[in-house]
Structures are given as C-alpha cells and as structure tokens.
Motif scaffolding. Structure first.
Motif, mmCIF file in Angstrom:
data_model
loop_
_atom_site.group_PDB
_atom_site.id
_atom_site.type_symbol
_atom_site.label_atom_id
_atom_site.label_comp_id
_atom_site.label_asym_id
_atom_site.label_seq_id
_atom_site.Cartn_x
_atom_site.Cartn_y
_atom_site.Cartn_z
ATOM 1 N N VAL A 3 52.514 28.944 29.966
ATOM 2 C CA VAL A 3 53.270 28.280 31.027
ATOM 3 C C VAL A 3 52.933 28.969 32.335
ATOM 4 O O VAL A 3 53.235 30.151 32.513
ATOM 5 N N ASP A 4 52.287 28.228 33.234
ATOM 6 C CA ASP A 4 51.867 28.813 34.513
ATOM 7 C C ASP A 4 51.105 30.118 34.291
ATOM 8 O O ASP A 4 51.372 31.134 34.929
ATOM 9 N N SER A 5 50.174 30.068 33.347
ATOM 10 C CA SER A 5 49.258 31.175 33.049
ATOM 11 C C SER A 5 49.928 32.373 32.388
ATOM 12 O O SER A 5 49.304 33.420 32.239
ATOM 13 N N LEU A 32 47.161 28.485 42.215
ATOM 14 C CA LEU A 32 46.028 28.205 43.085
ATOM 15 C C LEU A 32 44.735 28.809 42.531
ATOM 16 O O LEU A 32 43.659 28.214 42.646
ATOM 17 N N LEU A 33 44.844 29.988 41.938
ATOM 18 C CA LEU A 33 43.645 30.631 41.395
ATOM 19 C C LEU A 33 43.103 29.875 40.189
ATOM 20 O O LEU A 33 41.880 29.766 40.016
ATOM 21 N N VAL A 34 43.972 29.342 39.361
ATOM 22 C CA VAL A 34 43.531 28.693 38.124
ATOM 23 C C VAL A 34 43.175 27.233 38.355
ATOM 24 O O VAL A 34 42.203 26.726 37.785
ATOM 25 N N HIS A 35 43.934 26.547 39.194
ATOM 26 C CA HIS A 35 43.815 25.087 39.256
ATOM 27 C C HIS A 35 43.210 24.562 40.563
ATOM 28 O O HIS A 35 43.281 23.364 40.818
ATOM 29 N N THR A 36 42.679 25.462 41.381
ATOM 30 C CA THR A 36 41.917 25.024 42.548
ATOM 31 C C THR A 36 40.656 25.873 42.638
ATOM 32 O O THR A 36 40.528 26.897 41.963
ATOM 33 N N ASP A 37 39.741 25.442 43.483
ATOM 34 C CA ASP A 37 38.523 26.217 43.737
ATOM 35 C C ASP A 37 38.586 26.929 45.083
ATOM 36 O O ASP A 37 37.558 27.362 45.608
ATOM 37 N N GLY A 97 39.324 38.574 39.092
ATOM 38 C CA GLY A 97 39.293 38.866 37.664
ATOM 39 C C GLY A 97 40.239 37.977 36.879
ATOM 40 O O GLY A 97 39.919 37.527 35.770
ATOM 41 N N PHE A 98 41.410 37.699 37.456
ATOM 42 C CA PHE A 98 42.380 36.812 36.811
ATOM 43 C C PHE A 98 41.818 35.401 36.688
ATOM 44 O O PHE A 98 41.894 34.777 35.628
ATOM 45 N N ARG A 99 41.227 34.901 37.764
ATOM 46 C CA ARG A 99 40.654 33.543 37.737
ATOM 47 C C ARG A 99 39.542 33.447 36.687
ATOM 48 O O ARG A 99 39.493 32.491 35.910
ATOM 49 N N LYS A 100 38.672 34.425 36.662
ATOM 50 C CA LYS A 100 37.548 34.406 35.715
ATOM 51 C C LYS A 100 38.048 34.432 34.281
ATOM 52 O O LYS A 100 37.569 33.680 33.415
ATOM 53 N N ALA A 101 39.048 35.290 33.998
ATOM 54 C CA ALA A 101 39.563 35.409 32.631
ATOM 55 C C ALA A 101 40.254 34.124 32.201
ATOM 56 O O ALA A 101 40.086 33.677 31.060
ATOM 57 N N GLU A 102 41.039 33.518 33.097
ATOM 58 C CA GLU A 102 41.743 32.285 32.758
ATOM 59 C C GLU A 102 40.777 31.154 32.461
ATOM 60 O O GLU A 102 40.952 30.394 31.516
ATOM 61 N N ARG A 103 39.760 31.042 33.275
ATOM 62 C CA ARG A 103 38.821 29.932 33.084
ATOM 63 C C ARG A 103 37.918 30.144 31.881
ATOM 64 O O ARG A 103 37.369 29.194 31.333
ATOM 65 N N ALA A 104 37.798 31.395 31.470
ATOM 66 C CA ALA A 104 37.004 31.687 30.272
ATOM 67 C C ALA A 104 37.855 31.566 29.006
ATOM 68 O O ALA A 104 37.351 31.727 27.903
ATOM 69 N N GLY A 105 39.156 31.300 29.198
ATOM 70 C CA GLY A 105 40.044 31.178 28.042
ATOM 71 C C GLY A 105 40.442 32.509 27.474
ATOM 72 O O GLY A 105 40.872 32.603 26.317
ATOM 73 N N ASP A 106 40.351 33.578 28.287
ATOM 74 C CA ASP A 106 40.730 34.930 27.830
ATOM 75 C C ASP A 106 42.227 35.063 27.990
ATOM 76 O O ASP A 106 42.720 35.690 28.925
#
Length: 274
Positions: A38-40, A226-231, A263-272
């Motif tokens: 929920v919200d990362s 914003l970090l996860v759901h925008t560019d 680092g947070f954005r990269k990990a979230e988008r990688a499914g970590d």
C-alpha cells in the motif's frame, strides 16, 4: 462484498501490477499467506490480517495461490454520519494494517457475518439502511482495533476528544492543501487560528502523534508516490514538495525511508519489495 478468490477467478491473476481504487476496500484474510503493498509499504498477510485501503492509495497484491480473504468495498458517501475521526475516511495517514488477536478476530468475524448475511439476503424494504448501519458497526470496530493497537496510554476526556476532533479534521484538510508549501507546525497553527501547543494537543489526542510527524508523513507519502508512479526527476520532485535544495529532500527522504530517492525508485521498479 466479495472474496479475493472470486476476484481472481473473475479477472485473472495480475500479481505485481500496481493499481488505484476510487473506493474503500476492507480486507480480512481468511486463509493462506501473501502480502499487500500500500503506497509502497509492504504488509504481510495471513489469517486474521485486516487491511483497510482508501481511495487513491496505490495497491499491489502479492498473494500466494492459497490466500483468500473477505473483501468489503464501499464509497466514501455510503456510511451514515459517524464521529469526527471516522469522518476522515479518506485519511491516508491513518494506520491501514492490523494483525487481529484471537478475541478481536472472533468479534470482527461476527460483525462481518451480519453484514454479509444482509448483503446476500433479499431486500425487504430497508436493505440499504441496514447495510449502511452494519457497515458503520464494522468501521467503529476497526476504529477500536486501531485505538488498541496504536492508542496512547492516557485516555482523554470526552471534551478533549470533541474539541480535538474538530481541530484535527481542519488540520488534516489544511495539510492536504498546504504540505507542498510548508512543513512548519507554526504555519498550520496560524492558518487554523490556534497556537502550536493547542494543535499539538489535538493531534496527540486524536492521532496519538505530534503534528510535525503527521506533516512529515504526508510529505513522505507524496514523495513515494511521485518516485514510483511518475518519471519526474528527483530535483523536480524536490521542488514540487517545497524543498529549496534537492540535497535537503534527499536527506529528508533517506532519513525516513532508509534509502535515497533514486535507490528507492530503482528498487521499487525492479520489484525489490522489502
């Protein structure tokens, strides 16, 4: 009302796909295990897990094949008027995940069973009214669970609750309007026509937290989204959230989340998922 298994049979498995709902969803896990982000923020799920997600929160289901849950879906306008804390049904900063004790689970299942019986039974003329009030009972039980799991040791008086509720509601509405421009408690107190001490007392009475933490929680939540759901770049997000320098935003985010924004954005988008 439905179940997680029915939804998966109807729409197919879509694990790891983030989505937003425009209504409330209460989930009580009946069997199996898994997780719900929920919200990362990722929450473990097992029998007795209760999760209340609100409109516009970003969800990502991570269930195992054996996981099933009861789901209650409703719009913000459906429940009847309740106390001030429950008026803020869309308050995304309130806790959303609880692991119920055996006694809590027995009581909550009994209430949900009444709601399900009315939902599935024939409407004899007062069906909607009964559903509204039975849902209100469910929400009040969740509010009690929230108090037991997150409440403060000292119980406030009824007059403190009434006064604090009103001020806290106005503070939360002002926070949603102004968190991008100020994170100072004094600015919110001035906008609400009270002292910082009075505002602090209201926040501790209703939410059990100081206003500064509530403000920073709201800023952190928006940063995560914003970090996860925008560019948007980290610098753009920093300015959007009112930070004068990207380095100040990075320090704020890293201190609270334990990872840099990048680092947070990269990990979230990688499914970590942590």
């Amino acid at each position: 009302m439905t179940t997680l298994r029915e939804l998966r049979e109807r729409h197919g498995d879509r694990p790891d796909v983030p989505y937003r709902l425009d209504f409330h969803q209460i989930m009580l896990v009946k069997e199996g295990t898994g997780a719900l982000a929920v919200d990362s923020r990722t929450y473990p799920c097992r029998p007795g897990t209760l999760v209340w997600t609100r409109p516009n929160q970003v969800l990502r289901f991570l269930p195992r094949p054996d996981m099933d849950a009861t789901l209650i879906l409703f719009t913000e306008t459906f429940p009847p008027p309740l106390n001030s804390r429950l008026e803020m049904l869309d308050d995304v900063l309130r806790p959303c995940h609880w692991q119920l004790s055996h006694a809590e689970l027995v009581t909550f299942r009994r209430v949900v069973s009444l709601l399900r019986d009315e939902f599935e039974g024939p409407d004899r003329g007062q069906g909607e009214v009964l559903l509204k009030h039975l849902l209100a009972v469910v929400l009040l039980h969740i509010d009690q669970v929230c108090d037991w799991h997150h409440g403060t040791a000292a119980a406030p008086s009824q007059s403190e609750i009434t006064t604090g509720d009103d001020l806290f509601l106005r503070f939360r509405r002002e926070l949603d309007r102004s968190f991008r421009t100020t994170r100072l408690v004094e600015d919110y107190a001035a906008a609400l026509g009270c002292t910082a001490r009075t505002l602090s007392r209201a926040c501790r009475t209703v939410a059990g937290q100081p206003p500064k933490k509530i403000i920073d929680d709201r800023v952190e939540l928006e940063a995560r989204r914003l970090l996860v759901h925008t560019d948007l770049s980290v610098g753009t997000i920093s300015r959007h959230l009112g930070f004068t320098e990207p380095t100040n935003f990075s320090k704020f985010f890293t201190r609270r989340v334990g990872r840099t924004p990048g680092g947070f954005r990269k990990a979230e988008r990688a499914g970590d998922v942590p």
